[in-house]
Enzyme design. Structure first.
Site, PDB file in Angstrom:
ATOM      1  N   GLU A 174      69.783  43.020  34.637  1.00 22.20           N
ATOM      2  CA  GLU A 174      69.380  43.479  33.548  1.00 22.20           C
ATOM      3  C   GLU A 174      70.476  43.933  32.842  1.00 22.20           C
ATOM      4  OE1 GLU A 174      65.654  44.141  36.135  1.00 22.20           O
ATOM      5  OE2 GLU A 174      67.928  44.151  36.497  1.00 22.20           O
ATOM      6  N   TRP A 209      82.118  23.415  74.131  1.00 20.23           N
ATOM      7  CA  TRP A 209      81.392  23.606  72.884  1.00 20.23           C
ATOM      8  C   TRP A 209      80.256  22.689  72.813  1.00 20.23           C
ATOM      9  CZ3 TRP A 209      82.383  27.811  70.180  1.00 20.23           C
ATOM     10  CH2 TRP A 209      83.528  28.498  70.070  1.00 20.23           C
TER      11      TRP A 209
END
Length: 337
Positions: A46, A166
């Site tokens: 704001e 992996w």
């Protein structure tokens, strides 16, 4: 309000423990100011929006759209509700109330007492979704918990010797580093600590490193070569033996019978609002069994191990599926919450 939500999203990974908030100020049919909360401790959305308005006398005839109720208390910055009242905006449209007990309707009360028209509930579901971490933290008094793992096409998390590198491809792994920048903390168990020696940082993506957390019940993994003890990020070690503030990590004692609950309580006390649980299978399964999780992100690759450490099981259908090259990313949501 849709524009305000877009702006709020830009604060992801930078504003915690504050919520992500966007704000748009409209005069007639023209946007005259907009902003978002960019950094914890910095001006709120704001404030940034009002500062962007060049002709301040237009504010009294303008409407502010803000994704969360303006704050009403002094924190690191003054109350936004007071600022809005001083500038005498004509109308404030709010997506949702702030669940923080220090606000929770008080900001709206200040605006109404100043004679400002207040409209609530515009795109409320989208606002709640944007700040689901912040909302979970304040409404459930625990962090928002994301489970993440990668599994082979035949359902294994690692080989029998716990080796797991992996399973997923490099783009999937980079995505995980991006996720780390968006959450407050990342957690692994003893076996992941012992066999993978992870750094748990966001090396492959620009952003903040999360707090690193390990569960090592009997403090078996004491190697000075542990990447978690390299001092590059704040580190917490949950265990059954001792409380201690070390140079490279804080050691926190928990009860073996209440481990997961106590971890959530301790993180909450430290204002850690979200955590990714990255492994291993036993640790993730404990969160599942405790029903202490909010979403899960599971990579499945074309790799096959034939035998190994089984991946955790979720007895539900995914809420979404995404392809990451040859990996499939499955999203799950805990419907109990």
């Amino acid at each position: 309000m849709a524009r305000a939500l877009e702006l709020g999203e830009l604060g992801r990974g930078y504003v915690s423990p504050n919520p992500m908030v966007g704000c748009v100020i409209v005069h007639g049919d023209k946007i005259i100011g907009e902003g978002f909360h960019q950094k914890c401790g910095g001006p709120h959305a704001e404030v940034n929006a009002i500062n962007r308005v060049k002709e301040k006398d237009l504010l009294k005839d303008s409407t502010m759209y803000v994704t969360l109720e303006p704050c009403s208390h002094f924190g690191k910055t003054p109350p936004c509700a007071d600022l809005i009242a001083r500038n005498k905006l004509h109308r404030v449209v709010i997506a949702t109330k702030d669940p923080n007990p220090e606000v929770n309707g008080n900001g709206i009360k200040i605006l109404k007492q100043a004679g400002i028209e207040v409209i609530e509930g515009v795109l409320e579901k989208r606002s709640v979704e944007l700040n689901r971490r912040f909302n979970t933290f304040h409404r459930r008094q625990r962090p928002y918990i994301i489970l993440k793992w990668a599994q082979t096409g035949d359902g294994f998390l690692a080989r029998e010797d716990f080796a797991s590198k992996w399973i997923s491809n490099k783009y999937s792994r980079q995505m995980v580093h991006k996720w780390r920048t968006e959450e407050d903390a990342v957690l692994v168990g003893k076996n992941t600590l012992k066999y993978d020696n992870p750094s748990l940082t966001a090396r492959d993506w620009k952003g903040n490193n999360p707090v690193r957390i390990a569960l090592d019940p009997n403090l078996e993994v004491r190697s000075s070569d542990l990447n978690l003890l390299d001092g590059t990020a704040r580190t917490l070690i949950f265990n059954y033996l001792q409380d201690k503030a070390g140079k490279s990590a804080e050691y926190i004692k928990v009860d073996p019978d209440k481990t997961i609950l106590q971890i959530c309580d301790e993180l909450c006390q430290r204002n850690i609002q979200s955590v990714i649980v990255e492994g291993g299978s036993l640790t993730i399964s404990r969160f599942i069994e405790s029903d202490l999780w909010d979403e899960a992100r599971v990579f499945e690759s074309e790799v096959r191990f034939e035998k190994g450490i089984p991946a955790p099981k979720l007895q539900m259908n995914p809420s979404g599926i995404k392809s990451v090259l040859n990996d499939q990313l499955y999203y799950y949501e805990n419907g109990n919450h």
